[in-house]
Scaffold this motif. Structure first.
Motif, short mmCIF file in Angstrom:
data_model
loop_
_atom_site.label_atom_id
_atom_site.label_comp_id
_atom_site.label_asym_id
_atom_site.label_seq_id
_atom_site.Cartn_x
_atom_site.Cartn_y
_atom_site.Cartn_z
N UNK A 713 6.90 -1.59 -0.83
CA UNK A 713 7.10 -0.36 -1.19
C UNK A 713 6.36 -0.14 -2.77
N UNK A 714 4.83 -0.10 -2.31
CA UNK A 714 4.04 -0.05 -3.77
C UNK A 714 3.98 1.44 -3.97
N UNK A 715 3.17 1.83 -5.14
CA UNK A 715 2.99 3.21 -5.34
C UNK A 715 2.18 4.02 -4.33
N UNK A 716 1.09 3.02 -4.19
CA UNK A 716 -0.01 3.62 -3.25
C UNK A 716 0.63 4.02 -1.87
N UNK A 717 0.81 5.38 -1.76
CA UNK A 717 1.30 5.76 -0.37
C UNK A 717 0.56 5.33 0.97
N UNK A 718 -0.84 5.32 0.83
CA UNK A 718 -1.57 4.71 1.93
C UNK A 718 -1.20 3.27 2.28
N UNK A 719 -1.20 2.52 1.00
CA UNK A 719 -1.00 1.20 1.38
C UNK A 719 0.42 1.03 1.86
N UNK A 720 1.28 1.68 1.33
CA UNK A 720 2.92 1.56 1.67
C UNK A 720 2.93 1.82 3.09
#
Length: 745
Positions: A713-720
């Motif tokens: 659950x990182x801030x980067x939506x694409x990465x998440x």
């Protein structure tokens, strides 16, 4: 403390034979339990129950004349209530002490202790042990009130004024402690030492018992009575087996009949009778049932398993010449068998098909109309199942068998012996020259009738059996007739287990949830109801069904169908889970296979394969870690779905990982999924679930590394989204066979 053996006997009029065994056991157990609770006997004392048609008795070893004294602590009242400002006893405390047999002299001995947050007065005292006379009096009264008596008699005592209640009138009470009479009384009788032997064969009557230990021996030698139910049963079995062997015939095992006959005699004597061989033209099931049910005889079979024209009877007397006893029984059985032959001959004068319209006059349920209307739905369901299992040919045969399945309910033979329903339908169908498979299906559609019973032997019988049980379940759930606790008047649990056994043991390629859905659709199809109404003269019964279903607001209303389907599926799956646990699978294993969310439309024959695979997976060294990881992934995805995330395709996921490989552990897990895909795909295509689950052992290290080094659950939506997609694919793969998180401890 000195102890002696105790005997208690109630001499009664003839007790109900079907409940005698239980009455004898309960009388002994309840009396002993009460004496033990009062400290008069040790829990390891030997308790021997006796039960004959005319007596209930118990012999208990090492019973004390008086229970040991024991120290007791009694809570009295709060200190502020029991003592005044000068620490003197208050009137409430003196009154309480008086009720306990004490006075103000014990006040200095009272203890003051906290009871919660309240300081309370306690009194330590010695309670005098109960005497055997008082204890046995109490125990006998409690026992009599707690006996499992279905129907109590009220009868007058000898004085003509008082009335008492018991299962049958009691004529004498024996209570001996060693050789001494225990002076108790019950049901208007004073305890003594005299009892009665056999009404005709006793050498001495009454019998004066020497002591508690001489009871069984004196009854046997002086009274010609075998007092022990178990010993009497064993003696009857010995005589029956010997007599059958002498005739070179075989006895039919029937424990219930043996128990009942044991409860009818005190001095068993097995004799051999015969009947006219012409009666053997009647189906042997009819003859066997009439001999067992009406006369309590034991039928005999020849080496081929066919009924012989001889039977065994158990007499309660042993005359020098038993010829008259045998002749009397033969005369009675001749009349009974003649009745059976008459019913059989009369029934065959009408065909089963000609009886079918009469089913419209037989009420099935006051909210569901007639048996004829019900069978209209059953045959539609049977046809649907037949089409799925064998095409049009099987469908048409199943339809025909279901049409005739209940017709024998209107025959004289089944009217006399309801236990023969289905069996007589088969005989009458064969007499009419119908196809043997159709005839067998008429009998088999009731199977399995009980736990461990055989299943329908032919596909036609399978179709009709499934249809009949499904129709019963849907109908009863339609009107809100659900089993509750130990109450199941319509045997819905048995019907559910019957469906499960047929689907599992016959390895049928039918999906349970689809079967339920199709049965609901047929039974709640108003067009089918209208079709029957147009062809039937029972419109009033149909109107009752339509109104009842509508008013009860169940599945007859279209929007309620999904609710009914879910309730019925859950009900059957609960029975399935219980059945699988009884077969030796653990609760975790069963929950893992049946607890998939969303549930798979499982074919039941597939379940056993999945259970075997789960058990094989669970013994892997990696299993515990993988199950825990599966649970963790499931929780992450559950939370992500509530917040919303864009689930990428596998192709998109692959492109993302190649273009932006931020974490090696992420790439490693993806590669591991790809690496085992060939194995898992091949295993799935061949239903090799063991290989499928064992292949997942290779995922342990990649999963461990992923959770050690990767933040999901990182801030980067694409990465998440990318990482959640990877976990979603992992979760989907791991749970294709079973919900492995259920194996997590």
């Amino acid at each position: 403390m000195m102890t002696q053996n105790l005997l208690v006997e109630l001499l009664v009029e003839e007790l109900p034979p079907k409940s005698l065994k239980q009455l004898g056991q309960s009388f002994a157990q309840l009396l002993a339990a009460s004496l033990e609770a009062q400290g008069l006997m040790n829990q390891n004392a030997v308790v021997t129950a006796f039960a004959t048609p005319r007596r209930l008795a118990v012999h208990i070893g090492n019973v004390a004349a008086q229970a040991a004294d024991k120290a007791i602590t009694q809570k009295l009242m709060p200190v502020k209530v029991g003592l005044d400002a000068q620490r003197q006893a208050t009137p409430p405390l003196l009154k309480k002490l008086a009720s306990l047999g004490a006075d103000a002299s014990v006040v200095p001995q009272l203890k003051r202790e906290l009871d919660g947050k309240t300081e309370t007065l306690f009194w330590d005292s010695i309670a005098t042990g109960t005497s055997l006379t008082d204890g046995l009096q109490k125990a006998l009264q409690e026992t009599i009130t707690q006996l499992p008596i279905s129907k109590v008699m009220t009868y007058q005592l000898a004085d003509g004024w008082q009335s008492v209640n018991f299962v049958r009138p009691v004529h004498a009470l024996v209570a001996l402690h060693g050789a001494d009479i225990v002076p108790i009384n019950i049901l208007g009788l004073q305890a003594g030492r005299e009892t009665q032997g056999h009404r005709f064969a006793a050498k001495v009557n009454p019998i004066a018992l020497h002591n508690a230990d001489s009871y069984a021996q004196q009854l046997s030698t002086e009274g010609a009575v075998i007092a022990s139910f178990a010993e009497r049963r064993a003696e009857i079995t010995r005589q029956l087996t010997s007599a059958a062997s002498q005739e070179q015939l075989t006895l039919i095992d029937d424990d219930a009949l043996l128990d009942e006959v044991t409860a009818l005699v005190e001095h068993p004597n097995v004799l051999i009778g015969k009947f006219d061989a012409a009666f053997l033209q009647v189906p042997q099931e009819c003859l066997i049932l009439t001999m067992k049910a009406n006369q309590k005889y034991f039928p005999l079979l020849d080496a081929q398993g066919k009924l012989a024209n001889k039977f065994l009877l158990v007499s309660n007397i042993r005359p020098i010449d038993p010829a008259q006893v045998i002749a009397g029984n033969e005369r009675v059985v001749r009349s009974r068998l003649a009745d059976a032959k008459f019913f059989f001959d009369q029934d065959r004068k009408k065909t089963l098909a000609s009886r079918v319209p009469e089913l419209d006059k037989v009420v099935y349920h006051n909210k569901l109309g007639s048996q004829g209307l019900r069978m209209h739905y059953v045959r539609a369901i049977a046809k649907m199942i037949g089409e799925q299992l064998g095409g049009d040919a099987l469908a048409n045969q199943a339809y025909e068998a279901a049409t005739l399945a209940k017709a024998d309910l209107l025959t004289d033979m089944v009217g006399e012996f309801p236990e023969l329903q289905g069996i007589m339908g088969r005989y009458y169908a064969q007499h009419e020259g119908l196809d043997d498979d159709i005839a067998l299906a008429i009998e088999d559609h009731y199977k399995p009738r009980f736990a461990g019973d055989e299943l329908p032997c032919k596909p036609i019988g399978v179709c009709v059996a499934l249809a009949d049980k499904l129709a019963t379940l849907v109908d009863m759930f339609n009107i809100g007739e659900f089993p509750t606790g130990d109450k199941d008047p319509f045997a819905l649990r048995r019907h559910a287990l019957g469906i499960i056994r047929i689907l599992l043991e016959k390895k049928l390629p039918l999906k349970l949830d689809e079967l339920i859905q199709q049965a609901i659709k047929i039974i709640n199809d108003d067009a089918i109801l209208q079709q029957w109404e147009n062809s039937s003269n029972s419109s009033e019964g149909i109107a009752v069904r339509r109104m009842a279903l509508t008013l009860t607001n169940h599945a007859y209303i279209a929007e309620e169908v999904p609710v009914l389907h879910k309730k019925l599926q859950e009900f059957i799956y609960e029975r399935l889970a219980g059945s699988l646990r009884e077969q030796g699978y653990t609760a975790q294993e069963v929950d893992a296979v049946l607890g998939l969310d969303p549930p798979l439309p499982l074919i039941l024959k597939d379940i056993l394969k999945r259970l075997v695979a789960v058990r094989a997976f669970a013994i892997l060294p990696e299993a515990i870690s993988l199950a825990a990881a599966n649970k963790r992934v499931g929780n992450i995805l559950k939370k992500a779905k509530t917040e919303g995330f864009d689930n990428l395709s596998l192709e998109e996921l692959s492109l993302h990982l190649r273009s932006d490989p931020q974490e090696p552990a992420e790439q490693k897990l993806y590669n591991a999924l790809i690496d085992i895909s060939d194995i898992t795909n091949t295993a799935l295509s061949t239903d090799d679930y063991v290989t499928f689950l064992q292949a997942q052992a290779a995922l342990k290290l990649p999963i461990d590394d992923f959770f050690d080094y990767v933040m999901v659950n990182v801030e980067d939506k694409v990465l998440r989204n990318r990482r959640l997609t990877l976990l979603a694919n992992l979760h989907s793969l791991m749970n294709r066979i079973a919900d492995l998180s259920k194996l997590a401890t």
